[in-house]
Design a protein around this motif. Structure first.
Motif, PDB file in Angstrom:
ATOM      1  N   UNK A 175       0.837  -1.206   0.000  1.00 26.98           N
ATOM      2  CA  UNK A 175       0.000   0.000   0.000  1.00 26.98           C
ATOM      3  C   UNK A 175       0.872   1.256   0.000  1.00 26.98           C
ATOM      4  N   UNK A 183       2.253   1.802  -3.390  1.00 24.83           N
ATOM      5  CA  UNK A 183       1.228   2.312  -4.297  1.00 24.83           C
ATOM      6  C   UNK A 183       1.075   3.824  -4.148  1.00 24.83           C
ATOM      7  N   UNK A 184       1.059   4.293  -2.905  1.00 25.24           N
ATOM      8  CA  UNK A 184       0.910   5.731  -2.652  1.00 25.24           C
ATOM      9  C   UNK A 184       2.075   6.524  -3.244  1.00 25.24           C
ATOM     10  N   UNK A 244       2.296   6.518  -7.100  1.00 25.77           N
ATOM     11  CA  UNK A 244       1.325   7.438  -7.689  1.00 25.77           C
ATOM     12  C   UNK A 244       1.829   8.884  -7.590  1.00 25.77           C
ATOM     13  N   UNK A 288      -1.170  10.426   0.942  1.00 26.99           N
ATOM     14  CA  UNK A 288      -0.154   9.601   0.288  1.00 26.99           C
ATOM     15  C   UNK A 288       1.147   9.526   1.074  1.00 26.99           C
ATOM     16  N   UNK A 337       0.559   8.835   5.003  1.00 20.03           N
ATOM     17  CA  UNK A 337       0.092   7.461   5.185  1.00 20.03           C
ATOM     18  C   UNK A 337       1.201   6.463   4.915  1.00 20.03           C
TER      19      UNK A 337
END
Lengths: 134, 129
Positions: free
Chosen positions: A43, A46-47, A50, A105, A108
């Motif tokens: 996760x 992924x943040x 991106x 993003x 986190x």
């Protein structure tokens, strides 16, 4: 820290984010991460992937299986040559965004990692590195 | 291009996300679903995410958006099947998914949708609970 295996992927289009997630998962499984720990680092990846596209204009991701003594871990380094971050402290605050996102993003991803570092300056691009240990 | 199928069952729409979605696909699903709610006059939307290995802030935002849009279009959205590891990660990420109703599985999701729709149709029901 010893790097057992290192792989680099381009991060330019949204399909690349999926490929990064999948390769990070492979490294996390090989390091023996629990399902929750796998999910956390995938996760986080992924943040940041991106962000590399949305804010950095694309770049690359280096995914490494590392060991420190008997500990196994996964280290990720995302780098772009984009405009850079003016105020890193503010960028790390929950809910702060210069795009249209939720502003979760960076903050986190930091919470989901054991180690987290940002190197950036205006006009110098951005490098985010993070690691999670078993 | 890939597309995530939307099934119609009675007055409900069912979406089961079975692929690792990239962002454009998520946005497309959001658009497709919103249009389908209107054209099919659906009252309920169920999104099954039991196959999703992660929910990051982008997918979380998509779920929030779908719930908000369906509400405006007089439909209720229930997200079902979230994996435990995904739930733990989502909370640590800082994503509350406020506004999204959830249920453990498809059965309970359908039950919840029926309940929510009935509640709206007959406000007296709510007082008896």
């Amino acid at each position: 820290m010893i790097v057992e295996k290192s792989e680099t992927l381009p991060v330019r289009v949204s399909e690349d984010v999926v490929r990064v997630r999948q390769l990070v998962r492979v490294h996390a499984v090989k390091a023996g991460f629990s399902l929750v720990d796998q999910t956390k680092i995938v996760t986080a990846a992924s943040e940041i992937a991106r962000n590399t596209i949305d804010y950095g204009g694309g770049g690359e991701a280096r995914i490494e299986s590392v060991t420190l003594g008997i500990r196994k871990g996964v280290r990720l380094t995302f780098s772009d040559k984009g405009p850079g971050i003016e105020d890193i402290e503010r960028a790390l605050r929950d809910g702060y965004t210069t795009g249209g996102g939720l502003g979760l993003g960076l903050s986190g991803a930091k919470r989901l990692s054991n180690e987290f570092d940002i190197q950036s300056a205006p006009g110098q691009g951005t490098t985010v590195s993070l690691a999670r240990w078993k | 291009m890939d597309q995530i199928p939307i099934l119609k069952i009675g007055d409900c729409l069912l979406v089961s996300i079975q692929v690792d979605m990239h962002d454009r696909l998520a946005l497309q699903l959001q658009d497709d679903l919103t249009n389908k709610i209107v054209t099919s006059r659906a009252r309920g939307v169920m999104i099954d995410i039991s196959a999703l290995e992660i929910v990051d802030s982008f997918i979380g935002r998509m779920l929030n958006n779908i719930a908000a849009m369906s509400k405006v279009l007089d439909a209720v959205t229930v997200v079902v099947g979230m994996r435990p590891a995904v739930a733990i990660t989502l909370v640590e990420l800082g994503l509350a998914l406020t506004g999204v109703r959830t249920a453990l599985n498809v059965d309970k999701g359908l039950e919840l949708i029926r309940h929510l729709i009935d509640d709206e149709q007959d406000p007296d029901d709510r007082r008896e609970e």
